[in-house]
Design a protein around this motif. Structure first.
Motif, PDB file in Angstrom:
ATOM      1  N   GLY A   1      -5.127  44.944  13.638  1.00  0.00           N
ATOM      2  CA  GLY A   1      -4.618  43.798  14.396  1.00  0.00           C
ATOM      3  C   GLY A   1      -4.025  42.737  13.478  1.00  0.00           C
ATOM      4  N   ASN A   2      -3.880  41.518  13.992  1.00  0.00           N
ATOM      5  CA  ASN A   2      -3.378  40.377  13.212  1.00  0.00           C
ATOM      6  C   ASN A   2      -2.110  40.726  12.436  1.00  0.00           C
ATOM      7  OD1 ASN A   2      -5.411  37.997  13.371  1.00  0.00           O
ATOM      8  ND2 ASN A   2      -6.614  39.885  13.339  1.00  0.00           N
ATOM      9  N   ARG A   3      -1.092  41.164  13.155  1.00  0.00           N
ATOM     10  CA  ARG A   3       0.132  41.697  12.557  1.00  0.00           C
ATOM     11  C   ARG A   3       0.774  40.789  11.515  1.00  0.00           C
ATOM     12  NH1 ARG A   3       2.926  45.684  16.312  1.00  0.00           N
ATOM     13  NH2 ARG A   3       1.228  46.299  17.695  1.00  0.00           N
ATOM     14  N   GLU A   4       0.695  39.486  11.698  1.00  0.00           N
ATOM     15  CA  GLU A   4       1.337  38.567  10.758  1.00  0.00           C
ATOM     16  C   GLU A   4       0.567  38.438   9.439  1.00  0.00           C
ATOM     17  OE1 GLU A   4       4.338  37.112  11.205  1.00  0.00           O
ATOM     18  OE2 GLU A   4       4.400  38.340  13.014  1.00  0.00           O
ATOM     19  N   HIS A   5      -0.686  38.894   9.435  1.00  0.00           N
ATOM     20  CA  HIS A   5      -1.533  38.683   8.255  1.00  0.00           C
ATOM     21  C   HIS A   5      -2.089  39.968   7.656  1.00  0.00           C
ATOM     22  CE1 HIS A   5      -1.302  34.396   8.835  1.00  0.00           C
ATOM     23  NE2 HIS A   5      -1.583  34.585  10.108  1.00  0.00           N
ATOM     24  N   VAL A   6      -1.621  41.107   8.132  1.00  0.00           N
ATOM     25  CA  VAL A   6      -2.037  42.394   7.571  1.00  0.00           C
ATOM     26  C   VAL A   6      -0.787  43.049   6.994  1.00  0.00           C
ATOM     27  CG1 VAL A   6      -2.981  44.673   8.060  1.00  0.00           C
ATOM     28  CG2 VAL A   6      -3.970  42.668   9.169  1.00  0.00           C
ATOM     29  N   HIS A   7      -0.856  43.431   5.721  1.00  0.00           N
ATOM     30  CA  HIS A   7       0.314  43.917   4.993  1.00  0.00           C
ATOM     31  C   HIS A   7       0.005  45.258   4.331  1.00  0.00           C
ATOM     32  CE1 HIS A   7       1.534  39.716   5.327  1.00  0.00           C
ATOM     33  NE2 HIS A   7       0.326  39.420   4.879  1.00  0.00           N
ATOM     34  N   PHE A   8       1.054  46.076   4.181  1.00  0.00           N
ATOM     35  CA  PHE A   8       0.908  47.312   3.421  1.00  0.00           C
ATOM     36  C   PHE A   8       0.505  46.957   1.998  1.00  0.00           C
ATOM     37  CE2 PHE A   8       2.833  50.421   0.520  1.00  0.00           C
ATOM     38  CZ  PHE A   8       2.109  51.539   0.896  1.00  0.00           C
TER      39      PHE A   8
ATOM     40  N   LYS B   1     -11.310  37.605  11.506  1.00  0.00           N
ATOM     41  CA  LYS B   1     -10.854  38.250  12.737  1.00  0.00           C
ATOM     42  C   LYS B   1     -10.734  39.762  12.557  1.00  0.00           C
ATOM     43  CE  LYS B   1      -8.290  34.314  14.551  1.00  0.00           C
ATOM     44  NZ  LYS B   1      -6.956  33.796  14.888  1.00  0.00           N
ATOM     45  N   VAL B   2     -10.170  40.188  11.425  1.00  0.00           N
ATOM     46  CA  VAL B   2     -10.023  41.619  11.169  1.00  0.00           C
ATOM     47  C   VAL B   2     -11.393  42.262  10.989  1.00  0.00           C
ATOM     48  CG1 VAL B   2      -9.130  43.340   9.547  1.00  0.00           C
ATOM     49  CG2 VAL B   2      -7.687  41.412  10.257  1.00  0.00           C
TER      50      VAL B   2
ATOM     51  N   LYS C   1     -14.236  41.324  12.226  1.00  0.00           N
ATOM     52  CA  LYS C   1     -14.878  41.369  13.545  1.00  0.00           C
ATOM     53  C   LYS C   1     -14.303  42.492  14.395  1.00  0.00           C
ATOM     54  CE  LYS C   1     -15.989  38.422  17.487  1.00  0.00           C
ATOM     55  NZ  LYS C   1     -15.167  38.484  18.660  1.00  0.00           N
ATOM     56  N   ARG C   2     -12.978  42.604  14.394  1.00  0.00           N
ATOM     57  CA  ARG C   2     -12.308  43.630  15.197  1.00  0.00           C
ATOM     58  C   ARG C   2     -12.732  45.029  14.743  1.00  0.00           C
ATOM     59  NH1 ARG C   2      -6.846  43.416  17.836  1.00  0.00           N
ATOM     60  NH2 ARG C   2      -5.984  45.521  17.868  1.00  0.00           N
ATOM     61  N   VAL C   3     -12.731  45.265  13.437  1.00  0.00           N
ATOM     62  CA  VAL C   3     -13.121  46.574  12.913  1.00  0.00           C
ATOM     63  C   VAL C   3     -14.581  46.871  13.240  1.00  0.00           C
ATOM     64  CG1 VAL C   3     -13.465  47.906  10.782  1.00  0.00           C
ATOM     65  CG2 VAL C   3     -11.337  46.625  11.136  1.00  0.00           C
ATOM     66  N   ASP C   4     -15.457  45.898  13.065  1.00  0.00           N
ATOM     67  CA  ASP C   4     -16.870  46.102  13.390  1.00  0.00           C
ATOM     68  C   ASP C   4     -17.060  46.398  14.875  1.00  0.00           C
ATOM     69  OD1 ASP C   4     -17.784  45.840  10.809  1.00  0.00           O
ATOM     70  OD2 ASP C   4     -18.336  43.724  11.026  1.00  0.00           O
TER      71      ASP C   4
END
Length: 108
Positions: free
Chosen positions: A36-43, A64-65, A67-70
């Motif tokens: 998630g969090n497309r603007e803050h997750v980068h390759f 946030k990431v 929490k989402r993964v957990d």
């Protein structure tokens, strides 16, 4: 980069040299949706050896990431993230013995 967290999707049966590009793109799209969090997750990178796709998470989105993964790991979380994990699992079932997703580094 300073303050980033890195998640890796490690896939046992491929290397960067052997994975078909379209399959890699599918894995990466599902991985991005899972985090998630497309603007803050980068390759981040492809690591040598078995295939390991790294995603860098900006400090502002780390909680946030995480929490989402957990939540997804334990069967909860948003439906698109659960769907992404299912898609990754389905792709893995076609070609590999196992895979893992983990946070590997937090730089401060």
């Amino acid at each position: 980069m300073l303050g980033e967290e890195v998640y890796e999707l490690y896939i046992d049966s491929f290397t960067p040299e052997t994975i078909p590009m379209a399959r890699l793109a599918d894995y990466m799209a599902s991985f991005a949706e899972l985090l998630g969090n497309r603007e803050h997750v980068h390759f981040g990178r492809l690591k040598p050896g078995s295939l390991s796709v790294a995603a860098r998470v900006d400090e502002i989105a780390q909680r946030k990431v995480d929490k989402r993964v957990d939540e997804v790991r334990y069967g909860g979380g948003p439906q698109p993230a659960r769907k992404a994990l299912t898609e990754i699992d389905d792709k893995l079932a076609e070609t590999t013995r196992w895979a893992a997703l983990f946070a590997v580094q937090r730089t401060d």
